[in-house]
Design a protein around this motif. Structure first.
Motif, short mmCIF file in Angstrom:
data_model
loop_
_atom_site.label_atom_id
_atom_site.label_comp_id
_atom_site.label_asym_id
_atom_site.label_seq_id
_atom_site.Cartn_x
_atom_site.Cartn_y
_atom_site.Cartn_z
N UNK A 49 0.87 -1.09 0.12
CA UNK A 49 0.01 -0.09 -0.13
C UNK A 49 0.93 1.28 -0.03
N UNK A 50 0.41 2.29 -0.59
CA UNK A 50 0.81 3.53 -0.44
C UNK A 50 0.00 4.68 -0.15
N UNK A 51 0.57 5.48 0.62
CA UNK A 51 -0.33 6.70 1.34
C UNK A 51 -0.05 8.05 0.68
N UNK A 52 -1.01 8.90 0.17
CA UNK A 52 -0.82 9.97 -0.20
C UNK A 52 -1.99 10.85 0.31
N UNK A 53 -1.41 11.66 1.38
CA UNK A 53 -2.51 12.43 2.24
C UNK A 53 -3.22 11.41 3.22
N UNK A 54 -4.61 11.48 2.97
CA UNK A 54 -5.53 10.63 3.65
C UNK A 54 -5.98 9.65 2.82
N UNK A 55 -5.35 9.55 1.58
CA UNK A 55 -5.83 8.70 0.49
C UNK A 55 -4.78 7.21 0.64
N UNK A 56 -5.43 5.94 0.56
CA UNK A 56 -4.41 4.71 0.28
C UNK A 56 -4.77 3.93 -0.83
N UNK A 57 -3.78 3.61 -1.59
CA UNK A 57 -3.77 2.69 -2.84
C UNK A 57 -3.24 1.51 -2.43
N UNK A 58 -4.04 0.41 -2.86
CA UNK A 58 -3.47 -1.06 -2.27
C UNK A 58 -3.28 -1.82 -3.72
N UNK A 59 -2.25 -2.52 -3.78
CA UNK A 59 -1.99 -3.51 -4.87
C UNK A 59 -1.76 -4.83 -4.19
N UNK A 60 -2.84 -5.94 -4.27
CA UNK A 60 -2.45 -7.22 -3.39
C UNK A 60 -1.45 -8.19 -4.34
#
Length: 96
Positions: A49-60
């Motif tokens: 996962x990566x965090x940008x501000x309050x947003x998370x992007x997941x790649x399983x």
């Protein structure tokens, strides 16, 4: 040659997040990985996962992608609502 070996504080979102009924437990690890358990199935989903501000992007680990946002201390991960472990509202069973 210089090196910055000073330990860094983990991101504030690192730690265990759980659904209101405790069925789904998603641990955000300090190394940018996550481990999600569902019921008795440990490590049902794992990935990065990566965090940008309050947003998370997941790649399983299979390549599936998902997103999440933290609002008012609550993680809204696709259709799930997760709370910090220990902050789960009493009597909450819905996922919202």
């Amino acid at each position: 040659m210089t090196s910055d070996d000073t330990p860094r504080d983990p991101h504030p979102y690192v730690g265990m997040w759980v659904t209101g009924d405790g069925f789904i437990r998603q641990e955000l690890l300090p190394n940018g990985r996550y481990d999600e358990a569902r019921g008795n199935r440990a490590s049902a989903y794992t990935g990065s996962y990566t965090v940008t501000g309050n947003h998370l992007d997941y790649v399983d680990d299979t390549g599936f992608t998902a997103t999440g946002d933290v609002r008012d201390g609550v993680l809204h991960h696709e259709h799930l609502v997760l709370y910090r472990e220990g902050d789960t509202p009493h009597g909450s069973v819905g996922e919202g």
